[in-house]
Design a protein around this motif. Structure first.
Motif, short mmCIF file in Angstrom:
data_model
loop_
_atom_site.label_atom_id
_atom_site.label_comp_id
_atom_site.label_asym_id
_atom_site.label_seq_id
_atom_site.Cartn_x
_atom_site.Cartn_y
_atom_site.Cartn_z
N ASP A 126 0.82 -1.22 0.00
CA ASP A 126 0.00 0.00 0.00
C ASP A 126 0.85 1.27 0.00
O ASP A 126 0.54 2.26 0.67
CB ASP A 126 -0.94 0.02 1.22
CG ASP A 126 -1.88 -1.17 1.24
OD1 ASP A 126 -2.29 -1.60 0.15
OD2 ASP A 126 -2.19 -1.65 2.34
N TRP A 128 1.26 3.52 -2.20
CA TRP A 128 0.71 4.73 -2.82
C TRP A 128 -0.21 5.51 -1.89
O TRP A 128 -0.55 6.66 -2.17
CB TRP A 128 0.00 4.36 -4.11
CG TRP A 128 1.01 4.02 -5.17
CD1 TRP A 128 1.31 2.79 -5.63
CD2 TRP A 128 1.89 4.93 -5.83
NE1 TRP A 128 2.33 2.85 -6.54
CE2 TRP A 128 2.70 4.16 -6.69
CE3 TRP A 128 2.09 6.31 -5.76
CZ2 TRP A 128 3.68 4.74 -7.49
CZ3 TRP A 128 3.05 6.88 -6.57
CH2 TRP A 128 3.83 6.10 -7.42
N GLN A 129 -0.57 4.89 -0.77
CA GLN A 129 -1.36 5.66 0.19
C GLN A 129 -0.55 6.82 0.77
O GLN A 129 -1.10 7.82 1.24
CB GLN A 129 -1.86 4.76 1.31
CG GLN A 129 -0.75 4.25 2.23
CD GLN A 129 -1.28 3.30 3.30
OE1 GLN A 129 -2.47 3.05 3.37
NE2 GLN A 129 -0.38 2.77 4.11
N TYR A 130 0.79 6.67 0.73
CA TYR A 130 1.65 7.74 1.21
C TYR A 130 1.56 8.98 0.32
O TYR A 130 1.80 10.09 0.75
CB TYR A 130 3.12 7.29 1.25
CG TYR A 130 3.45 6.27 2.32
CD1 TYR A 130 3.80 6.68 3.61
CD2 TYR A 130 3.42 4.91 2.05
CE1 TYR A 130 4.11 5.75 4.59
CE2 TYR A 130 3.73 3.98 3.02
CZ TYR A 130 4.07 4.40 4.29
OH TYR A 130 4.38 3.48 5.26
N ALA A 131 1.25 8.77 -0.96
CA ALA A 131 1.36 9.85 -1.93
C ALA A 131 0.10 10.69 -2.06
O ALA A 131 0.15 11.80 -2.60
CB ALA A 131 1.73 9.27 -3.30
N VAL A 132 -1.02 10.17 -1.60
CA VAL A 132 -2.31 10.81 -1.88
C VAL A 132 -2.32 12.28 -1.50
O VAL A 132 -2.66 13.16 -2.31
CB VAL A 132 -3.45 10.05 -1.16
CG1 VAL A 132 -4.76 10.81 -1.34
CG2 VAL A 132 -3.57 8.64 -1.70
N TYR A 135 -0.23 14.96 -3.72
CA TYR A 135 -0.66 15.40 -5.04
C TYR A 135 -1.21 16.83 -4.97
O TYR A 135 -1.11 17.60 -5.93
CB TYR A 135 -1.73 14.46 -5.59
CG TYR A 135 -1.18 13.22 -6.27
CD1 TYR A 135 -0.74 13.27 -7.59
CD2 TYR A 135 -1.11 12.01 -5.59
CE1 TYR A 135 -0.24 12.13 -8.21
CE2 TYR A 135 -0.61 10.87 -6.20
CZ TYR A 135 -0.18 10.94 -7.51
OH TYR A 135 0.32 9.81 -8.12
N GLU A 141 3.88 14.46 -10.14
CA GLU A 141 3.85 13.09 -9.64
C GLU A 141 4.84 12.90 -8.49
O GLU A 141 6.05 13.11 -8.67
CB GLU A 141 4.20 12.12 -10.76
CG GLU A 141 4.09 10.66 -10.39
CD GLU A 141 2.67 10.13 -10.54
OE1 GLU A 141 2.43 9.03 -10.01
OE2 GLU A 141 1.84 10.79 -11.16
N LEU A 144 8.12 8.03 -4.61
CA LEU A 144 8.25 7.46 -3.27
C LEU A 144 9.59 6.77 -3.11
O LEU A 144 9.91 5.86 -3.87
CB LEU A 144 7.12 6.46 -3.01
CG LEU A 144 5.69 6.94 -3.35
CD1 LEU A 144 4.69 5.87 -3.00
CD2 LEU A 144 5.38 8.23 -2.62
#
Length: 437
Positions: A126, A128-132, A135, A141, A144
């Motif tokens: 998971d 990509w939950q760090y990136a939300v 944005y 973009e 990570l």
């Protein structure tokens, strides 16, 4: 144009320095536990996909309003203004903060390429939950990474080099690069002008005239040489204006990208604490070092004047016992071409490589003449040694116990290597590695 400049910015404790060290992984800095030779490393050269660039590590940008924080914030912003690309580092574990949003707003105003780096992302699950949240910064973009473990740093660098200017100087310069450094008004620009025989650099009695690092190409004895004239380094307390701060950054950068650093000392003032700091930084970076005592023509001469001055310098700079001292006059030109000859000798010493067989002969002879130290009945054993690097020369010694390698014996082995091969003007690094046997 010169190499692209990449600035790493972000709030405190997001891992900027860890990322910096990861990116400049192939740069060997010599750090010794001796007073006066250690300082923060804020400037380095790096390479990715055969593209070479300068990278600047900045202090954390915070919202606090104390004097120190304001200075750090100002210095970071100067780096941003001078950079071609910015790596904006945020903390993936902590998530988006108000300070991150403030920094993002500042970066958008500068309208320069920004690579958004979400650091401290070690978990594979998971991710990509760090990136939300990030944005929403409007910087494109997020990439990570885990700077500590090297995860996705390659992807980050891919994004960085994609933004390099088309006219950037990305090739390796194989000329002998000589950085001329010292305090303001010591005669650096006068020396360059005398070597060139023309007024290529502005010379003034006003300290600080040279604000930037100026590169000048010259051919001497069939060798291409780059002379790097730099702004004088002042004490930190005197570095107040932004332009002066960046001059310091560029001077330290000039030392890092040099092969040989000429540390100029004013003969009329003698050695100062600032001279020691400049020389210490060059020593840490593993540069070849020459101590050039300028304005020698202005010093009243008595019996042994030169010898006494050299003795004083040696006593004050004991960690630079390998560095040659030359007495010059940039005004009259006395011995200035001897300085170039000496720089070529120092550069040759930095590139010297000794065969493994010869290294071990020297070690065995040294141990026969002076037995290695022991502790509680266990004696240091050096199984074998080899030279693993040049620029500067690095030797690896494989031993039974690292803790038995006392500093004094390490220095003894270094001196034996110097007795055999000179290594004039260059530091030598001895690295001990433990193995059974």
């Amino acid at each position: 144009m010169s190499k692209p400049i990449v600035a790493i910015v972000g709030r405190p404790n997001v891992g900027k320095s860890t990322l910096f060290n990861r990116i400049v992984r192939d740069r060997t800095a010599i750090v010794e536990g001796k007073p006066g030779v250690t300082r923060d490393r804020i400037f380095g050269e790096a390479e990715w996909l055969n593209k070479h660039f300068i990278i600047v590590d900045t202090g954390g940008i915070d919202s606090e309003d104390d004097v120190i924080t304001r200075q750090v914030r100002k210095q970071a912003m100067v780096a941003v203004e001078q950079a071609h690309i910015i790596i904006f580092v945020v903390d993936g574990r902590a998530g988006l903060s108000g300070i991150d949003e403030e920094i993002a707003l500042i970066l958008r105003r500068h309208q320069k390429p920004v690579v958004l780096c979400v650091n401290k992302v070690e978990a594979q699950k998971d991710v990509w939950q760090y990136a939300v949240d990030f944005y929403g910064l409007g910087l494109g973009e997020p990439i990570l990474v885990s700077a500590e473990h090297g995860r996705n740093v390659g992807d980050l660098l891919d994004a960085v080099v994609e933004n390099f200017p088309e006219d950037a100087d990305l090739e390796v310069d194989d000329s002998l690069k000589i950085a001329i450094v010292g305090r303001p008004n010591v005669g650096k620009s006068s020396l360059v002008n005398k070597l060139l025989g023309e007024e290529r650099v502005i010379v003034s009695d006003i300290a600080g005239t040279t604000r930037d690092a100026i590169d000048t190409k010259v051919i001497y004895k069939d060798q291409s040489i780059t002379l790097i004239d730099t702004a004088g380094l002042r004490r930190r307390s005197k570095v107040e204006e932004e332009l002066e701060y960046y001059s310091v950054v560029r001077t330290l950068g000039a030392v890092e990208r040099s092969d040989v650093t000429v540390v100029m000392i004013d003969a009329t003032e003698g050695l100062t604490e600032q001279d020691k700091k400049i020389a210490g930084f060059a020593h840490e970076q593993g540069r070849g070092i020459i101590l050039a005592v300028n304005k020698w023509d202005l010093v009243p001469k008595e019996t042994n004047t030169m010898r006494d001055f050299e003795t004083e310098v040696r006593n004050e700079l004991q960690f630079l016992s390998y560095a040659p001292i030359i007495f010059i006059s940039a005004l009259t030109g006395r011995r200035i071409f001897n300085l170039l000859d000496l720089a070529q000798d120092v550069n040759e010493a930095r590139n010297m490589r000794i065969s493994t067989g010869r290294v071990n002969e020297i070690i065995q002879d040294a141990m026969a003449m002076n037995q290695p130290p022991s502790d509680k009945g266990v004696r240091l054993k050096i199984f074998y040694g080899s030279q693993v690097q040049v620029n500067p020369p690095v030797f690896v010694l494989h031993v039974n116990r690292k803790d038995l390698m006392h500093f004094s014996y390490e220095r003894y082995l270094e001196n034996r290597l110097r007795q055999e091969y000179g290594f004039v003007g260059t530091p030598i690094m001895l690295v001990t590695k433990e193995r059974s046997g």
